[in-house]
Design an enzyme around this catalytic site. Sequence first.
Site, mmCIF file in Angstrom:
data_model
loop_
_atom_site.group_PDB
_atom_site.id
_atom_site.type_symbol
_atom_site.label_atom_id
_atom_site.label_comp_id
_atom_site.label_asym_id
_atom_site.label_seq_id
_atom_site.Cartn_x
_atom_site.Cartn_y
_atom_site.Cartn_z
ATOM 1 N N ILE A 433 0.860 -1.189 0.000
ATOM 2 C CA ILE A 433 0.000 0.000 0.000
ATOM 3 C C ILE A 433 0.893 1.235 0.000
ATOM 4 O O ILE A 433 1.917 1.269 0.692
ATOM 5 C CB ILE A 433 -0.939 0.002 1.226
ATOM 6 C CG1 ILE A 433 -1.788 -1.276 1.238
ATOM 7 C CG2 ILE A 433 -1.840 1.234 1.231
ATOM 8 C CD1 ILE A 433 -2.625 -1.462 2.473
ATOM 9 N N SER A 434 0.502 2.238 -0.769
ATOM 10 C CA SER A 434 1.365 3.416 -0.917
ATOM 11 C C SER A 434 1.671 4.057 0.428
ATOM 12 O O SER A 434 2.837 4.231 0.798
ATOM 13 C CB SER A 434 0.710 4.434 -1.858
ATOM 14 O OG SER A 434 -0.468 4.966 -1.274
ATOM 15 N N ASP A 435 0.617 4.416 1.171
ATOM 16 C CA ASP A 435 0.908 5.182 2.393
ATOM 17 C C ASP A 435 1.422 4.309 3.528
ATOM 18 O O ASP A 435 2.098 4.800 4.425
ATOM 19 C CB ASP A 435 -0.268 6.060 2.821
ATOM 20 C CG ASP A 435 -1.557 5.292 3.022
ATOM 21 O OD1 ASP A 435 -1.590 4.091 2.718
ATOM 22 O OD2 ASP A 435 -2.535 5.911 3.469
ATOM 23 N N CYS A 436 1.144 3.007 3.496
ATOM 24 C CA CYS A 436 1.736 2.136 4.513
ATOM 25 C C CYS A 436 3.233 2.025 4.255
ATOM 26 O O CYS A 436 4.049 2.035 5.189
ATOM 27 C CB CYS A 436 1.074 0.766 4.493
ATOM 28 S SG CYS A 436 -0.684 0.856 4.865
ATOM 29 N N GLU A 439 4.666 5.315 5.514
ATOM 30 C CA GLU A 439 4.808 5.390 6.977
ATOM 31 C C GLU A 439 5.881 4.416 7.455
ATOM 32 O O GLU A 439 6.587 4.687 8.427
ATOM 33 C CB GLU A 439 3.477 5.123 7.689
ATOM 34 C CG GLU A 439 2.340 6.102 7.354
ATOM 35 C CD GLU A 439 2.639 7.581 7.633
ATOM 36 O OE1 GLU A 439 3.567 7.877 8.422
ATOM 37 O OE2 GLU A 439 1.966 8.445 7.044
#
Length: 703
Positions: A433-436, A439
Amino acid sequence: MTTTNWSLKVDRGRQTWEHSQEKKEATDVDIHLLRLKEPGTHCPEGCDLNKAKTPQQAIKKAFQYFSKVQTEDGHWAGDYGGPMFLLPGLVITCYITGYQLPEPTQREIIRYLFNRQNPVDGGWGLHIEAHSDIFGTTLQYVSLRLLGVPADHPSAVKARTFLLQNGGATGIPSWGKFWLATLNAYDWNGLNPIPIEFWLLPYNLPIAPGRWWCHCRMVYLPMSYIFAKKTTGPLTDLVKDLRREIYCQEYEKINWSEQRNNISKLDMYYEHTSLLNVINGSLNVYEKVHSKWLRDKAIDYTFDHIRYEDEQTKYIDIGPVNKTVNMLCVWDREGKSPAFYKHADRLKDYLWLSFDGMKMQGYNGSQLWDTAFTIQAFMESGIANQFPDCMKLANHYLDITQVPDDARDMNHYHRHYSKGAWPFSTVDHGWPISDCTAEGIKSALALRSLSFIDPIGLERVADGINVLLTLQNSDGGWASYENTRGPRWLEKFNPSEVFQNIMIDYSYVECSAACIQAMSSFRKHAPTHPRIKEINRSINRGIKFIKSIQREDGSWLGSWGICFTYGTWFGIEGLVASGEPLTSPSIVKACKFLASKQRADGGWGESFKSNVTKEYVQHETSQVVNTGWALLSLMSAKYPDRECIERGIKFLIQRQYPNGDFPQESIIGVFNFNCMISYSNYKNIFPLWALSRYNQLYLKSKI
Ligand code: LAN
């Protein structure tokens, strides 16, 4: 000593609740998660019950408490329940396939369903805070009956009364029609077709399934298989009773083809477009004339994709919906094969026990996501070096959860690169996942400043950056799991009635801002990396995108948290991280927006109705999580009105429990605008993070 029959077991992020006949001593994690003590009163070793008076004390207490509820494998576990349409899929699948859930599990599920019944009208809604509707009420009612609750139980009577007063189960939305049909309690003629031949369309066509949002794709994949096979459970006496109980007319007399577009007003959120109605009309004709040869071919083709998804995710599957539909497909094809039992074993990963009973979570947990935020909050507190064991363990979780490889035959199965990415939950799940990933990168880099950490190497971080670079869309933004692969008009085919924006993966402010932050941090740590030029260009394009979707009033609409407070937090952090001057009109406007929403008690509180209506709606009360986001944003932009910030900080300190924990308030996450989802660790992460930033920015005092 606090004792419990239930205890959380963890293994590289895998969470399972285990029951033992005899009560055992409860761990801090169990006490915290199951609320075995009155909230705010549990005092793990090293904590005390003296309420904090200063920000520094509040930080120390929050850190101390939260570090004590870290699991053995290094993550923070939490309640990822909220949606009410998931558990019935599991109960129905178990019933049809004859797979018995253990007694104690069944008992806890029943307790959950009763606990979450709306006391006023006896119904259930789309999620735990939603108004009662037909989808929620029918499916929970059916689940309770399948689990052995008699029809004359007072709660069942109340639920049935609500259901029948509101038109009965014929008006259930399409996913409900699907589950009832498999159970043999709804006629397959009452569904619009889910055409399996779609899967044979070439990728070049803009409507090909490979271009849909992965969740939409992975749900309609097994659903189309079941629809093609008309997989249906046995007509038992209980199912016959249900046929009598949930409809206003006699089952045999219902005109099923008239029910295809009959959706209760209580449930309707996103109406079928007239284009979809026309297409459904043609598909109904096609159903009558379809070629058997082509259908068989499509059935084999989809089953191969189903098997692939099962194997890639170790039978966890991408989410809670395809998890149970895939399991049903395996049963249909192979009966109780070894693969069926692998599926059954992974049901446990979704079943979550909490104070209110046992629910099915929206994912197999939010392990990586919560851990990455916790690391960043802890790092900003300035006292992470006082908690070396906790930080080492958290680093270990990051380390083992980064996805090592791309998926096999990724192009054929429409998968994006995953080598170097981070997932939302566990490495076994593995969907990138992009934002995982972002982060994950941010927290891995932040940990490098602790001397006792053996950090994740920069080459491995660069693998993550590579995934982010490949995920940037042509509009400059980032979507969730994959690039935007299809045209916007595909949304006109959205048949779900209860969700919006499910057809393609859109660029989101949250995902975009997180990727910008990750790349901005990477270029600081590796200023001479060969791909720096590419990274700079990507950041600039991302910033343009973020600015282009800022609203007139300075806010950003959030899609995965509630709501404008969440979106605006990302918008501001993204801009600031990229080096945007703090005097830029975008940032100034955004701060003004947030400040205008502060409430008399110094806090912020937004209702989930903001997501549903896409206009800011104040909550009845201030919420610690919203307050954390607003304060983090304002401080990141160095908002000049210090008094506004101080009032927010005071609110947080006052809401903190004496043991360092924070109260669980309203539901705070969302998907597809209409369904809310719980993030129980947010209350511990964001207030602490905001307090920490306040201390770093204004007080600079040692704790
Ligand atoms: C999630 C959970 C995490 C979430 C974030 C990482 C927070 C977000 O920033 C990007 C989107 C993502 C990955 C996300 C997408 C939608 C999910 C998978 C969920 C909200 C968890 C459950 C939801 C899933 C679609 C639920 C099943 C319902 C369907 C409509 C298929």
